[in-house]
Design an enzyme around this catalytic site. Structure first.
Site, PDB file in Angstrom:
ATOM      1  N   GLU A  20     -23.916   1.690  -4.630  1.00  0.00           N
ATOM      2  CA  GLU A  20     -22.784   0.790  -4.876  1.00  0.00           C
ATOM      3  C   GLU A  20     -23.339  -0.628  -4.943  1.00  0.00           C
ATOM      4  OE1 GLU A  20     -19.013   0.659  -2.260  1.00  0.00           O
ATOM      5  OE2 GLU A  20     -20.023  -1.241  -1.817  1.00  0.00           O
ATOM      6  N   TYR A  52     -14.620  -4.065  -6.420  1.00  0.00           N
ATOM      7  CA  TYR A  52     -13.644  -5.014  -6.989  1.00  0.00           C
ATOM      8  C   TYR A  52     -13.192  -5.920  -5.857  1.00  0.00           C
ATOM      9  CZ  TYR A  52     -10.912  -6.041 -11.144  1.00  0.00           C
ATOM     10  OH  TYR A  52     -10.444  -6.602 -12.297  1.00  0.00           O
ATOM     11  N   GLY A 127      -7.780  -1.770  -0.829  1.00  0.00           N
ATOM     12  CA  GLY A 127      -8.320  -3.130  -0.696  1.00  0.00           C
ATOM     13  C   GLY A 127      -7.989  -3.672   0.675  1.00  0.00           C
ATOM     14  N   ASP A 128      -8.731  -4.689   1.047  1.00  0.00           N
ATOM     15  CA  ASP A 128      -8.519  -5.278   2.368  1.00  0.00           C
ATOM     16  C   ASP A 128      -7.470  -6.376   2.316  1.00  0.00           C
ATOM     17  OD1 ASP A 128     -10.054  -3.768   4.118  1.00  0.00           O
ATOM     18  OD2 ASP A 128     -11.882  -4.651   3.305  1.00  0.00           O
TER      19      ASP A 128
HETATM   20  P1  FAD Z   1      -5.353   3.719   2.101  1.00  0.00           P
HETATM   21  O1  FAD Z   1      -5.784   5.090   1.764  1.00  0.00           O
HETATM   22  O2  FAD Z   1      -4.117   3.200   1.445  1.00  0.00           O
HETATM   23  O3  FAD Z   1      -5.185   3.640   3.685  1.00  0.00           O
HETATM   24  C1  FAD Z   1      -5.046   2.386   4.328  1.00  0.00           C
HETATM   25  C2  FAD Z   1      -4.409   2.608   5.694  1.00  0.00           C
HETATM   26  O4  FAD Z   1      -3.035   2.936   5.536  1.00  0.00           O
HETATM   27  C3  FAD Z   1      -5.026   3.770   6.492  1.00  0.00           C
HETATM   28  O5  FAD Z   1      -4.976   3.419   7.850  1.00  0.00           O
HETATM   29  C4  FAD Z   1      -4.092   4.931   6.205  1.00  0.00           C
HETATM   30  O6  FAD Z   1      -4.100   5.892   7.240  1.00  0.00           O
HETATM   31  C5  FAD Z   1      -2.753   4.212   6.114  1.00  0.00           C
HETATM   32  N1  FAD Z   1      -1.783   4.833   5.200  1.00  0.00           N
HETATM   33  C6  FAD Z   1      -2.036   5.399   3.997  1.00  0.00           C
HETATM   34  N2  FAD Z   1      -0.886   5.811   3.432  1.00  0.00           N
HETATM   35  C7  FAD Z   1       0.121   5.476   4.291  1.00  0.00           C
HETATM   36  C8  FAD Z   1       1.537   5.620   4.277  1.00  0.00           C
HETATM   37  N3  FAD Z   1       2.159   6.190   3.249  1.00  0.00           N
HETATM   38  N4  FAD Z   1       2.247   5.142   5.339  1.00  0.00           N
HETATM   39  C9  FAD Z   1       1.626   4.543   6.383  1.00  0.00           C
HETATM   40  N5  FAD Z   1       0.268   4.382   6.454  1.00  0.00           N
HETATM   41  C10 FAD Z   1      -0.466   4.841   5.413  1.00  0.00           C
HETATM   42  N6  FAD Z   1     -12.280  -2.896  -0.602  1.00  0.00           N
HETATM   43  C11 FAD Z   1     -12.165  -3.748  -1.657  1.00  0.00           C
HETATM   44  O7  FAD Z   1     -11.414  -4.722  -1.575  1.00  0.00           O
HETATM   45  N7  FAD Z   1     -12.882  -3.554  -2.801  1.00  0.00           N
HETATM   46  C12 FAD Z   1     -13.718  -2.490  -2.953  1.00  0.00           C
HETATM   47  O8  FAD Z   1     -14.344  -2.350  -4.001  1.00  0.00           O
HETATM   48  C13 FAD Z   1     -13.851  -1.566  -1.876  1.00  0.00           C
HETATM   49  N8  FAD Z   1     -14.654  -0.491  -1.971  1.00  0.00           N
HETATM   50  C14 FAD Z   1     -14.690   0.435  -0.940  1.00  0.00           C
HETATM   51  C15 FAD Z   1     -15.442   1.611  -1.092  1.00  0.00           C
HETATM   52  C16 FAD Z   1     -15.476   2.566  -0.077  1.00  0.00           C
HETATM   53  C17 FAD Z   1     -16.277   3.829  -0.266  1.00  0.00           C
HETATM   54  C18 FAD Z   1     -14.759   2.336   1.135  1.00  0.00           C
HETATM   55  C19 FAD Z   1     -14.811   3.350   2.244  1.00  0.00           C
HETATM   56  C20 FAD Z   1     -14.012   1.172   1.289  1.00  0.00           C
HETATM   57  C21 FAD Z   1     -13.956   0.214   0.258  1.00  0.00           C
HETATM   58  N9  FAD Z   1     -13.182  -0.945   0.361  1.00  0.00           N
HETATM   59  C22 FAD Z   1     -13.096  -1.817  -0.690  1.00  0.00           C
HETATM   60  C23 FAD Z   1     -12.461  -1.233   1.590  1.00  0.00           C
HETATM   61  C24 FAD Z   1     -11.033  -0.638   1.562  1.00  0.00           C
HETATM   62  O9  FAD Z   1     -10.275  -1.293   0.579  1.00  0.00           O
HETATM   63  C25 FAD Z   1     -10.433  -0.844   2.952  1.00  0.00           C
HETATM   64  O10 FAD Z   1     -11.062  -0.021   3.879  1.00  0.00           O
HETATM   65  C26 FAD Z   1      -8.925  -0.768   3.034  1.00  0.00           C
HETATM   66  O11 FAD Z   1      -8.555  -1.335   4.289  1.00  0.00           O
HETATM   67  C27 FAD Z   1      -8.351   0.651   2.983  1.00  0.00           C
HETATM   68  O12 FAD Z   1      -8.469   1.186   1.742  1.00  0.00           O
HETATM   69  P2  FAD Z   1      -8.046   2.720   1.451  1.00  0.00           P
HETATM   70  O13 FAD Z   1      -8.167   2.922   0.011  1.00  0.00           O
HETATM   71  O14 FAD Z   1      -8.745   3.629   2.365  1.00  0.00           O
HETATM   72  O15 FAD Z   1      -6.493   2.633   1.851  1.00  0.00           O
END
Ligand code: FAD
Length: 318
Positions: A20, A52, A127-128
């Site tokens: 990555e 991103y 995303g964060d």
């Molecule tokens: P989600 O799957 O939406 O989960 C986020 C939180 O919400 C979790 O605690 C989950 O349990 C909870 N949740 C999910 N659905 C629900 C619901 N319906 N109701 C209540 N709670 C729910 N960040 C960036 O900005 N850019 C990047 O390019 C990037 N690349 C990454 C690549 C990898 C491999 C990883 C592991 C992380 C990356 N991140 C990136 C960080 C990521 O965006 C963060 O960890 C973010 O906080 C969570 O993203 P997620 O897609 O896991 O979110």
């Protein structure tokens, strides 16, 4: 272009290597980034992920002398970098797409750009949070969770655009999502986190990439639990070689990780960060050999702009 899951299928059980990369800060030269990963092409990554980054709100003094808050994207260029990667290294690019800072329509436009570029893989994330906000807030007209974005991409693959329009040329994206062997920090429990991960897969995710971890047992437990939850897609371990003593606290804090005692005690014996880098490489080799023996589909490295330690690990294990 080939789907990540197809690369895995074609490898017939052999572990692949992938990386990555993070776009440079605005104003910096893209060639530095591309040159820095060139040595890793020796290990033939079939795909390279490009992160991103959402905009950040920064304070600026306006013409009236008052402080104003303006949005600035510090690391733009994900789509352009993907095009350069494919042209220069003949690898498949996997752009990350995020909910944060985007409306659904803006995301649809990005997906169309990717489709026109011949990109058939995306890693879909929430995303964060904006640094100034502390907690994640969706943009008005945007998605709150990665699962909703997975559904949008999956719908597009079925020929369904937003607003009820239909595509004459359905997309064919292979969809990756994130998984957290040590639990996502927002999740109230492991149980809910697994339920949310399962939902992403039910809505169309084809594979999972994990957050970095330094203790393989956490990955093995994660995989076992996913399988018990009925999640059958490939689970790619995300890895980062430890490089400085400070990372013990910084990575633990940012990514909510625990470091194994054995690694901590080896790092604490180090006099300099050069010594820590060596420990990080040795630990990475040990982690990778064990993961390969376990049968992981891919070893996916978070390079964070540095490739020498990843290359040293890859040379030992591939
Ligand atoms: P989600 O799957 O939406 O989960 C986020 C939180 O919400 C979790 O605690 C989950 O349990 C909870 N949740 C999910 N659905 C629900 C619901 N319906 N109701 C209540 N709670 C729910 N960040 C960036 O900005 N850019 C990047 O390019 C990037 N690349 C990454 C690549 C990898 C491999 C990883 C592991 C992380 C990356 N991140 C990136 C960080 C990521 O965006 C963060 O960890 C973010 O906080 C969570 O993203 P997620 O897609 O896991 O979110």
């Amino acid at each position: 272009m080939t789907k990540v899951t197809e690369f895995i299928r074609q490898a017939e059980g052999k572990t692949l290597f992938s990386i990555e990369i993070i776009p440079p800060l605005k104003g910096q030269n893209i060639n530095e980034l591309l040159n820095s990963i060139e040595p890793l092409m020796e290990f033939k990554p079939p795909f390279v992920d490009v992160t991103y980054h959402r905009e950040e709100l920064i304070d600026r003094v306006g013409q009236d002398g008052l402080i104003e808050r303006i949005p600035v994207r510090k690391r733009p260029g994900t789509v352009g970098i993907c095009a350069r990667l494919m042209e220069r290294f003949h690898v498949d690019a996997v752009p990350h797409i995020i909910c944060g800072g985007f409306t659904k329509d803006e995301t649809e436009d990005v997906l169309i750009d990717l489709h026109y570029l011949g990109i058939d893989n995306v890693l879909v994330l929430r995303g964060d949070a904006e640094k100034s906000a502390g907690v994640f807030k969706a943009k008005q007209g945007g998605h709150s969770y990665a699962s909703e974005l997975v559904k949008q991409v999956h719908d597009m693959n079925q020929g369904k655009l937003l607003n009820g329009e239909t595509e004459m040329w359905p997309t064919n994206f292979c969809i990756g999502v994130a998984g957290y062997p040590e639990k996502h920090f927002d999740a109230t429990s492991f149980d809910t986190d697994y339920a949310h991960l399962r939902k992403k897969v039910e809505l169309g995710a084809d594979y999972i990439v994990t957050q970095m971890f330094f203790d393989n047992q956490k990955y093995f437990q994660f995989v076992e639990r996913c399988r018990a939850e009925g999640i059958t897609v490939p689970i790619i371990p995300g890895l980062k070689p430890l490089a400085t003593k400070k990372q013990l606290s910084v990575l633990a804090q940012i990514f909510h990780l625990e470091f194994p005692d054995e690694l901590v005690s080896e790092v604490e014996k180090c006099a300099t960060d050069k010594d820590v880098r060596k420990v990080g490489i040795e630990w990475g080799i040990h982690q990778c050999k064990e993961l390969i023996a376990y049968g992981v589909p891919v070893l996916h490295f978070y390079t964070m702009g540095k490739s020498d330690n990843v290359a040293q690990i890859a040379r030992e294990v591939f």
